[in-house]
Design an enzyme around this catalytic site. Structure first.
Site, PDB file in Angstrom:
ATOM      1  N   SER A   3       3.250  -0.879   3.762  1.00  0.00           N
ATOM      2  CA  SER A   3       4.594  -0.855   3.191  1.00  0.00           C
ATOM      3  C   SER A   3       5.270   0.501   3.290  1.00  0.00           C
ATOM      4  O   SER A   3       6.486   0.595   3.151  1.00  0.00           O
ATOM      5  CB  SER A   3       4.529  -1.259   1.721  1.00  0.00           C
ATOM      6  OG  SER A   3       3.871  -0.258   0.968  1.00  0.00           O
ATOM      7  N   GLY A   4       4.487   1.569   3.469  1.00  0.00           N
ATOM      8  CA  GLY A   4       5.020   2.915   3.390  1.00  0.00           C
ATOM      9  C   GLY A   4       4.762   3.555   2.045  1.00  0.00           C
ATOM     10  O   GLY A   4       5.147   4.699   1.811  1.00  0.00           O
ATOM     11  N   GLY A   5       4.104   2.835   1.148  1.00  0.00           N
ATOM     12  CA  GLY A   5       3.745   3.364  -0.156  1.00  0.00           C
ATOM     13  C   GLY A   5       2.301   3.835  -0.190  1.00  0.00           C
ATOM     14  O   GLY A   5       1.531   3.654   0.757  1.00  0.00           O
ATOM     15  N   VAL A   6       1.932   4.417  -1.326  1.00  0.00           N
ATOM     16  CA  VAL A   6       0.599   5.013  -1.445  1.00  0.00           C
ATOM     17  C   VAL A   6      -0.495   3.950  -1.482  1.00  0.00           C
ATOM     18  O   VAL A   6      -1.594   4.160  -0.944  1.00  0.00           O
ATOM     19  CB  VAL A   6       0.536   5.931  -2.696  1.00  0.00           C
ATOM     20  CG1 VAL A   6       0.675   5.134  -3.977  1.00  0.00           C
ATOM     21  CG2 VAL A   6      -0.735   6.758  -2.695  1.00  0.00           C
ATOM     22  N   ASP A   7      -0.241   2.792  -2.089  1.00  0.00           N
ATOM     23  CA  ASP A   7      -1.290   1.783  -2.238  1.00  0.00           C
ATOM     24  C   ASP A   7      -1.758   1.239  -0.890  1.00  0.00           C
ATOM     25  O   ASP A   7      -2.956   1.198  -0.604  1.00  0.00           O
ATOM     26  CB  ASP A   7      -0.797   0.633  -3.116  1.00  0.00           C
ATOM     27  CG  ASP A   7      -0.537   1.064  -4.548  1.00  0.00           C
ATOM     28  OD1 ASP A   7      -1.195   2.001  -5.017  1.00  0.00           O
ATOM     29  OD2 ASP A   7       0.338   0.460  -5.200  1.00  0.00           O
ATOM     30  N   SER A   8      -0.820   0.805  -0.064  1.00  0.00           N
ATOM     31  CA  SER A   8      -1.224   0.234   1.222  1.00  0.00           C
ATOM     32  C   SER A   8      -1.809   1.300   2.136  1.00  0.00           C
ATOM     33  O   SER A   8      -2.692   1.014   2.957  1.00  0.00           O
ATOM     34  CB  SER A   8      -0.045  -0.473   1.898  1.00  0.00           C
ATOM     35  OG  SER A   8       1.009   0.428   2.184  1.00  0.00           O
ATOM     36  N   CYS A  81       7.832 -14.656  -3.213  1.00  0.00           N
ATOM     37  CA  CYS A  81       7.790 -14.063  -1.875  1.00  0.00           C
ATOM     38  C   CYS A  81       6.388 -14.092  -1.270  1.00  0.00           C
ATOM     39  O   CYS A  81       6.219 -14.349  -0.075  1.00  0.00           O
ATOM     40  CB  CYS A  81       8.298 -12.620  -1.943  1.00  0.00           C
ATOM     41  SG  CYS A  81       8.238 -11.731  -0.375  1.00  0.00           S
ATOM     42  N   GLY A 105      -2.293  -3.770  -0.230  1.00  0.00           N
ATOM     43  CA  GLY A 105      -2.637  -2.814  -1.278  1.00  0.00           C
ATOM     44  C   GLY A 105      -2.537  -3.382  -2.676  1.00  0.00           C
ATOM     45  O   GLY A 105      -2.382  -2.624  -3.636  1.00  0.00           O
ATOM     46  N   CYS A 177      12.264  -5.338  -4.436  1.00  0.00           N
ATOM     47  CA  CYS A 177      12.416  -4.637  -3.156  1.00  0.00           C
ATOM     48  C   CYS A 177      13.814  -4.773  -2.577  1.00  0.00           C
ATOM     49  O   CYS A 177      14.330  -3.836  -1.967  1.00  0.00           O
ATOM     50  CB  CYS A 177      11.364  -5.120  -2.155  1.00  0.00           C
ATOM     51  SG  CYS A 177      11.606  -6.815  -1.551  1.00  0.00           S
TER      52      CYS A 177
END
Length: 337
Positions: A3-8, A81, A105, A177
């Protein structure tokens, strides 16, 4: 799913350390963000691709989201979703590259059940996200990997720093989102006609003031009403047909029976009799013991041991036994026995 986030990003790195071949795939919803996902892929040395899900998101999530609010319901877009847009897009990409698994993530776990079949289980810590995955079909579970299921969010953030990931300090996103500014009422208004202002009324029908349009309110809401009286007011019900918002002192918001529709059973094929479970009625840590019973025409009758505050039409009731997600159903209305 990158996604571009820290989790993924941390999930992808953990998969590499576990010996998996990892492909990063970013889903485009038309609001940017590709750069962060691509920078993570480059830092990890994994192939990177993108998929355009704007049409599916509009059809399966955004249009129903708007319709629910205009009908006086409070939608839960992430839960809608996941089974209709996000995971189908990831499975399509997995098939293209010949990958047998899809990973995200999410803070959830897949564990074998008593019969050996995979089950969806809550994450090990308070940041558990199994609630939002409770609409996924059971048939998909054997192909899903959730590397973060045993981690707390603080641990994941520290791992991102330790790994030197470029998004290690990126703030968490708490918004829907497709509404990044967080103002869903303004988003609805930008997309066309919305309900006009109308009367706030009490349970006897007495007019208490003027509301801004029913799409601004949800059951149980107590802030931003602008109505004064002998007690604090809360939204008790929404009536789109008459364009009224009923307010009360909140004493009528407690319910110990919840009628639900369209169940999705994950840990079993069907509900064929009463079952003791714990029930989560919103995306919070609040959970209560109760009994679920099948209804004619496929619905679910939820009987709570202790009343819950403001079960809200359009939200999701998720049923657990221990850490295992038994299934879920959409809340239609609540009653006080």
């Amino acid at each position: 799913g990158l996604s571009g986030g820290v989790d993924s990003a941390v999930a992808a790195r953990l998969l590499l350390e576990a010996g998996y071949t990892v492909y990063g795939h970013w889903l485009d919803i038309g609001l940017g963000g590709r750069e962060d996902a691509q920078s993570v892929a480059e830092a990890l040395g994994i192939p990177f691709s993108t998929g355009d899900i704007r049409g599916a998101l509009e059809r399966e999530v955004m249009a129903p989201f708007r319709a629910d609010y205009l009908a006086g319901r409070t939608p839960l877009p992430c839960a809608r979703c996941n089974p209709t847009v996000k995971f189908p897009a990831l499975f399509r990409r997995a098939e293209e590259v010949g990958a047998p698994f899809v990973a995200t993530g999410h803070y959830a776990r897949i564990r074998p059940g008593a019969d050996g079949a995979p089950t969806l289980c809550r994450g090990a810590h308070a940041n558990d996200q199994a609630y939002l995955l409770a609409r996924l079909p059971q048939a998909w579970l054997g192909q899903l990997v959730f590397p973060l299921g045993d981690y707390a969010k603080t641990q994941v953030r520290q791992l991102a720093r330790d790994f030197g990931l470029p998004v290690a300090e990126k703030p968490d996103s708490m918004e829907i989102c497709f509404i990044p500014h967080g103002d869903y009422a303004a988003w609805l208004e930008d997309r066309g006609a919305v309900p006009p202002p109308g009367p706030f009324v009490d349970r006897a029908g007495k007019v208490l003031g003027t509301h801004k349009g029913i799409h601004h309110y949800t059951i149980g809401q107590g802030r931003g009403l602008g109505v004064s009286g002998p007690h604090r007011y809360f939204v008790s019900s929404l009536d789109p047909e008459h364009n009224t918002v009923t307010l009360s002192d909140g004493s009528d918001l407690m319910a110990d029976r919840v009628l639900c529709s369209r169940p999705n059973w994950i840990a079993m094929d069907a509900l064929d009799g009463p079952m003791e479970v714990t029930v989560r009625l919103r995306h919070s840590r609040t959970e209560a013991p109760g009994v679920i019973r099948p209804l004619e025409r496929g619905g679910v009758d939820v009987l709570l041991d202790t009343p819950a505050r403001a079960p809200t039409p359009g939200q999701l009731a998720v049923f657990y036994q221990g850490d295992v997600v038994i299934g879920s159903a959409w809340i239609e209305r609540s009653l006080s026995l």
